[in-house]
Design an enzyme around this catalytic site. Structure first.
Site, PDB file in Angstrom:
ATOM      1  N   GLY A   1       0.786  -1.240   0.000  1.00 18.31           N
ATOM      2  CA  GLY A   1       0.000   0.000   0.000  1.00 18.31           C
ATOM      3  C   GLY A   1       0.809   1.276   0.000  1.00 18.31           C
ATOM      4  O   GLY A   1       0.314   2.321   0.437  1.00 18.31           O
ATOM      5  N   SER A   2       2.041   1.231  -0.531  1.00 16.68           N
ATOM      6  CA  SER A   2       2.804   2.492  -0.543  1.00 16.68           C
ATOM      7  C   SER A   2       2.177   3.503  -1.503  1.00 16.68           C
ATOM      8  O   SER A   2       2.175   4.706  -1.231  1.00 16.68           O
ATOM      9  CB  SER A   2       4.281   2.250  -0.892  1.00 16.68           C
ATOM     10  OG  SER A   2       4.428   1.853  -2.234  1.00 16.68           O
ATOM     11  N   ASN A   3       1.630   3.027  -2.615  1.00 12.11           N
ATOM     12  CA  ASN A   3       0.940   3.958  -3.528  1.00 12.11           C
ATOM     13  C   ASN A   3      -0.352   4.476  -2.907  1.00 12.11           C
ATOM     14  O   ASN A   3      -0.703   5.642  -3.076  1.00 12.11           O
ATOM     15  CB  ASN A   3       0.656   3.279  -4.872  1.00 12.11           C
ATOM     16  CG  ASN A   3       1.884   3.226  -5.743  1.00 12.11           C
ATOM     17  OD1 ASN A   3       2.304   4.238  -6.291  1.00 12.11           O
ATOM     18  ND2 ASN A   3       2.488   2.047  -5.845  1.00 12.11           N
TER      19      ASN A   3
ATOM     20  N   ASP B   1      -4.580  -5.010 -17.780  1.00 11.03           N
ATOM     21  CA  ASP B   1      -3.559  -4.094 -18.320  1.00 11.03           C
ATOM     22  C   ASP B   1      -3.779  -3.667 -19.772  1.00 11.03           C
ATOM     23  O   ASP B   1      -2.822  -3.357 -20.480  1.00 11.03           O
ATOM     24  CB  ASP B   1      -2.151  -4.715 -18.181  1.00 11.03           C
ATOM     25  CG  ASP B   1      -1.862  -5.131 -16.752  1.00 11.03           C
ATOM     26  OD1 ASP B   1      -2.347  -4.445 -15.843  1.00 11.03           O
ATOM     27  OD2 ASP B   1      -1.167  -6.139 -16.560  1.00 11.03           O
TER      28      ASP B   1
ATOM     29  N   HIS C   1       0.629   0.310 -13.254  1.00  9.56           N
ATOM     30  CA  HIS C   1       1.333  -0.938 -13.583  1.00  9.56           C
ATOM     31  C   HIS C   1       2.843  -0.673 -13.641  1.00  9.56           C
ATOM     32  O   HIS C   1       3.275   0.325 -14.228  1.00  9.56           O
ATOM     33  CB  HIS C   1       0.833  -1.470 -14.938  1.00  9.56           C
ATOM     34  CG  HIS C   1       1.427  -2.794 -15.268  1.00  9.56           C
ATOM     35  ND1 HIS C   1       0.937  -3.981 -14.745  1.00  9.56           N
ATOM     36  CD2 HIS C   1       2.495  -3.128 -16.025  1.00  9.56           C
ATOM     37  CE1 HIS C   1       1.680  -4.980 -15.184  1.00  9.56           C
ATOM     38  NE2 HIS C   1       2.623  -4.499 -15.961  1.00  9.56           N
TER      39      HIS C   1
ATOM     40  N   GLU D   1       6.419   5.656  -9.462  1.00 16.60           N
ATOM     41  CA  GLU D   1       4.967   5.521  -9.213  1.00 16.60           C
ATOM     42  C   GLU D   1       4.474   6.598  -8.262  1.00 16.60           C
ATOM     43  O   GLU D   1       3.457   7.244  -8.511  1.00 16.60           O
ATOM     44  CB  GLU D   1       4.668   4.132  -8.632  1.00 16.60           C
ATOM     45  CG  GLU D   1       4.855   3.028  -9.637  1.00 16.60           C
ATOM     46  CD  GLU D   1       4.568   1.657  -9.070  1.00 16.60           C
ATOM     47  OE1 GLU D   1       4.255   0.767  -9.856  1.00 16.60           O
ATOM     48  OE2 GLU D   1       4.669   1.458  -7.841  1.00 16.60           O
TER      49      GLU D   1
ATOM     50  N   LEU E   1      -8.982  -9.408 -10.854  1.00 11.44           N
ATOM     51  CA  LEU E   1      -9.606  -8.775 -12.015  1.00 11.44           C
ATOM     52  C   LEU E   1     -10.912  -8.133 -11.550  1.00 11.44           C
ATOM     53  O   LEU E   1     -11.722  -8.761 -10.871  1.00 11.44           O
ATOM     54  CB  LEU E   1      -9.890  -9.860 -13.065  1.00 11.44           C
ATOM     55  CG  LEU E   1     -10.252  -9.413 -14.475  1.00 11.44           C
ATOM     56  CD1 LEU E   1      -9.134  -8.601 -15.113  1.00 11.44           C
ATOM     57  CD2 LEU E   1     -10.558 -10.631 -15.349  1.00 11.44           C
TER      58      LEU E   1
ATOM     59  N   LEU F   1      -4.695  -7.176  -7.000  1.00  9.07           N
ATOM     60  CA  LEU F   1      -4.355  -8.351  -7.800  1.00  9.07           C
ATOM     61  C   LEU F   1      -5.543  -9.102  -8.406  1.00  9.07           C
ATOM     62  O   LEU F   1      -5.353 -10.053  -9.155  1.00  9.07           O
ATOM     63  CB  LEU F   1      -3.515  -9.326  -6.952  1.00  9.07           C
ATOM     64  CG  LEU F   1      -2.158  -8.756  -6.523  1.00  9.07           C
ATOM     65  CD1 LEU F   1      -1.374  -9.787  -5.731  1.00  9.07           C
ATOM     66  CD2 LEU F   1      -1.349  -8.291  -7.727  1.00  9.07           C
TER      67      LEU F   1
ATOM     68  N   ASN G   1      -5.604   2.293 -13.059  1.00  8.53           N
ATOM     69  CA  ASN G   1      -4.654   1.318 -12.520  1.00  8.53           C
ATOM     70  C   ASN G   1      -3.230   1.802 -12.736  1.00  8.53           C
ATOM     71  O   ASN G   1      -2.939   2.481 -13.715  1.00  8.53           O
ATOM     72  CB  ASN G   1      -4.835  -0.029 -13.242  1.00  8.53           C
ATOM     73  CG  ASN G   1      -3.910  -1.105 -12.695  1.00  8.53           C
ATOM     74  OD1 ASN G   1      -3.748  -1.256 -11.467  1.00  8.53           O
ATOM     75  ND2 ASN G   1      -3.276  -1.871 -13.577  1.00  8.53           N
TER      76      ASN G   1
HETATM   77  C1  GRF Z   1       3.150  -1.316  -7.632  1.00  9.91           C
HETATM   78  O1  GRF Z   1       4.402  -1.616  -8.188  1.00  9.91           O
HETATM   79  C2  GRF Z   1       2.090  -1.179  -8.694  1.00  9.91           C
HETATM   80  O2  GRF Z   1       2.581  -0.739  -9.908  1.00  9.91           O
HETATM   81  C3  GRF Z   1       1.601  -2.584  -8.855  1.00  9.91           C
HETATM   82  O3  GRF Z   1       1.661  -3.138  -7.567  1.00  9.91           O
HETATM   83  C4  GRF Z   1       2.645  -2.475  -6.794  1.00  9.91           C
HETATM   84  C5  GRF Z   1       2.001  -2.014  -5.526  1.00  9.91           C
HETATM   85  O4  GRF Z   1       2.919  -1.487  -4.605  1.00  9.91           O
HETATM   86  N1  GRF Z   1       0.312  -2.616  -9.499  1.00  9.91           N
HETATM   87  P1  GRF Z   1       2.408  -0.840  -3.272  1.00  9.91           P
HETATM   88  O5  GRF Z   1       1.522  -1.860  -2.571  1.00  9.91           O
HETATM   89  O6  GRF Z   1       1.633   0.385  -3.628  1.00  9.91           O
HETATM   90  O7  GRF Z   1       3.639  -0.533  -2.486  1.00  9.91           O
END
Ligand code: GRF
Length: 190
Positions: free
Chosen positions: A12-14, A145, A104, A174, A87, A85, A102
């Site tokens: 969940g860093s994003n 994707d 990627h 990201e 669909l 992860l 999304n």
């Molecule tokens: C990221 O690399 C994103 O591109 C992919 O899954 C990863 C998630 O990373 N879809 P995080 O959980 O946000 O750290």
């Protein structure tokens, strides 16, 4: 207020980056996080930031209208998949047509599709001795994707690149681009 839900299955860093970026935003807020993984790091991150986090199982996700009902309860306008992860089922995609985004960890269409997630992507990129990779932000349709690309950043692969160093570069890219692209898409439409 425009309400965004984040779907995440992992660390969940994003998601955290989005939560922090939109915390004091005048018109956009992260209203809830959905996860299918009871041990996902994103749960703690949401909690620490007072964002509601909903845990669901595959039956709830793929059958019936439980997810749509929860999205409606939080009056969600857009969904961001940040390391999610599963669909997304058809009923959610058609309800949120062109409103699911999304991220990627490669330059799509390269290294996308089923099974291409996390380390699998980076290992394949390194094994093929690519000289560049990147991150791609795209709209979500019914195939993994394959939706319209709305933003990307290229990353140069150095000669002594390792899996760890590449992962770090990808995550940094990201975190740099995702909030801005989400903001742009949402504000241009509403
Ligand atoms: C990221 O690399 C994103 O591109 C992919 O899954 C990863 C998630 O990373 N879809 P995080 O959980 O946000 O750290």
């Amino acid at each position: 207020m425009i309400n965004i839900a984040i779907f995440a299955s992992g660390n969940g860093s994003n998601a955290l980056r989005l939560i922090e970026y939109f915390k004091n935003h005048s018109s956009i807020q992260i209203s809830c996080v959905f996860t299918n993984n009871p041990s996902a790091g994103v749960i703690q991150k949401a909690k620490e930031n007072a964002v509601p986090c909903l845990l669901f199982n595959k039956v709830q996700f793929f059958e019936g209208n439980a997810i749509l009902a929860s999205l409606s309860k939080y009056q969600i306008d857009y969904i961001v998949l940040a390391g999610f992860l599963l669909l997304v089922p058809k009923n959610v995609i058609s309800t949120y047509s062109n409103k699911i985004i999304n991220i990627h960890p490669s330059l799509l269409p390269k290294y996308g599709g089923k099974g291409m997630y996390g380390d699998h992507v980076h290992k394949a990129v390194l094994a093929n001795k690519e000289i560049e990779t990147g991150v791609t932000v795209h709209l979500v349709n019914e195939e993994f994707d394959k939706g319209k690309i709305v933003g990307f950043e290229k990353i140069v692969i150095s000669k002594n690149e390792t899996l760890e160093s590449l992962k770090q570069k990808v995550h940094e890219a990201e975190h740099r681009i995702l909030p801005h692209i989400v903001e742009k898409i949402v504000l241009e439409r509403d």
